[in-house]
Design a protein around this motif. Structure first.
Motif, PDB file in Angstrom:
ATOM      1  N   ASP A 119      51.638  40.160  38.853  1.00 25.09           N
ATOM      2  CA  ASP A 119      51.242  41.564  38.711  1.00 25.09           C
ATOM      3  C   ASP A 119      51.385  42.012  37.263  1.00 25.09           C
ATOM      4  O   ASP A 119      50.513  42.682  36.715  1.00 25.09           O
ATOM      5  CB  ASP A 119      52.103  42.474  39.594  1.00 25.09           C
ATOM      6  CG  ASP A 119      51.830  42.286  41.076  1.00 25.09           C
ATOM      7  OD1 ASP A 119      50.722  41.830  41.426  1.00 25.09           O
ATOM      8  OD2 ASP A 119      52.723  42.600  41.872  1.00 25.09           O
ATOM      9  N   ALA A 120      52.514  41.658  36.637  1.00 23.71           N
ATOM     10  CA  ALA A 120      52.756  42.054  35.246  1.00 23.71           C
ATOM     11  C   ALA A 120      51.730  41.399  34.317  1.00 23.71           C
ATOM     12  O   ALA A 120      51.192  42.052  33.415  1.00 23.71           O
ATOM     13  CB  ALA A 120      54.176  41.682  34.828  1.00 23.71           C
ATOM     14  N   GLU A 121      51.452  40.124  34.538  1.00 23.22           N
ATOM     15  CA  GLU A 121      50.467  39.423  33.710  1.00 23.22           C
ATOM     16  C   GLU A 121      49.078  40.036  33.881  1.00 23.22           C
ATOM     17  O   GLU A 121      48.355  40.239  32.903  1.00 23.22           O
ATOM     18  CB  GLU A 121      50.449  37.936  34.053  1.00 23.22           C
ATOM     19  CG  GLU A 121      51.701  37.216  33.615  1.00 23.22           C
ATOM     20  CD  GLU A 121      51.748  35.774  34.081  1.00 23.22           C
ATOM     21  OE1 GLU A 121      50.709  35.246  34.560  1.00 23.22           O
ATOM     22  OE2 GLU A 121      52.827  35.164  33.979  1.00 23.22           O
ATOM     23  N   ASP A 122      48.703  40.334  35.107  1.00 23.76           N
ATOM     24  CA  ASP A 122      47.399  40.950  35.364  1.00 23.76           C
ATOM     25  C   ASP A 122      47.299  42.323  34.708  1.00 23.76           C
ATOM     26  O   ASP A 122      46.262  42.688  34.155  1.00 23.76           O
ATOM     27  CB  ASP A 122      47.146  41.083  36.870  1.00 23.76           C
ATOM     28  CG  ASP A 122      46.942  39.737  37.552  1.00 23.76           C
ATOM     29  OD1 ASP A 122      46.741  38.724  36.855  1.00 23.76           O
ATOM     30  OD2 ASP A 122      46.991  39.715  38.806  1.00 23.76           O
ATOM     31  N   ALA A 123      48.401  43.077  34.754  1.00 19.14           N
ATOM     32  CA  ALA A 123      48.412  44.408  34.137  1.00 19.14           C
ATOM     33  C   ALA A 123      48.215  44.308  32.629  1.00 19.14           C
ATOM     34  O   ALA A 123      47.450  45.082  32.033  1.00 19.14           O
ATOM     35  CB  ALA A 123      49.725  45.129  34.453  1.00 19.14           C
TER      36      ALA A 123
END
Length: 149
Positions: A119-123
């Motif tokens: 999720d953090a990487e996608d954000a």
């Protein structure tokens, strides 16, 4: 969107909760196999009392999952999973709070919406894409001390 009735925590009034069609299908089948009761608990024992979910988890679900080498993450996973997925879909925190029947949105976000590394990487990728539309990608000349902005 179906809204089957269910009894909530002890002492609370009965409310309708939205469920997805796939879950409603299983709940309707369960209700029919239970004689289509018009009131009472959805999951109950032979005497009409609420089913002991801890015993069900320990005696039925865990052994079944272990036999298939699937980890058991407990009953709260059934609430954390939808909370996280709704959050990923962009549903507002207040709506997720309402779906989970929490009194405080902080409980919903701090306990039920668990962020994972992806999720953090996608954000950050999303942010990078948005920034690339505004900040030109020019090669910088010289050393960082000589850069001017």
């Amino acid at each position: 969107m179906a809204k089957p009735s269910r009894r909530t925590k002890a002492g609370e009034e009965q409310r309708n909760h939205p469920v997805i069609a796939q879950l409603k299908l299983y709940l309707d089948r369960h209700r029919a196999s239970s004689g289509n009761p018009s009131q009472g608990y959805i999951f109950r024992n032979l005497w009409g009392n609420p089913l002991n979910l801890d015993a069900l988890g320990t005696e039925v679900i865990q052994p079944t999952l272990e036999a298939e080498k699937i980890p058991w993450h407990g009953w709260h996973a059934f609430r954390r999973g939808p909370a996280r997925n709704l959050h990923r879909l962009g549903v507002s925190d207040k709506v997720i709070q309402q779906i989970l029947c929490h009194a405080n949105v902080t409980t919903t976000i701090n306990i039920y919406v668990k962020m994972v590394t992806q999720d953090a990487e996608d954000a950050m990728k999303k942010l990078e894409t948005k920034c690339s539309l505004v900040v030109p990608q020019l090669p910088l000349q010289g050393s960082p001390e000589t850069w001017s902005f």
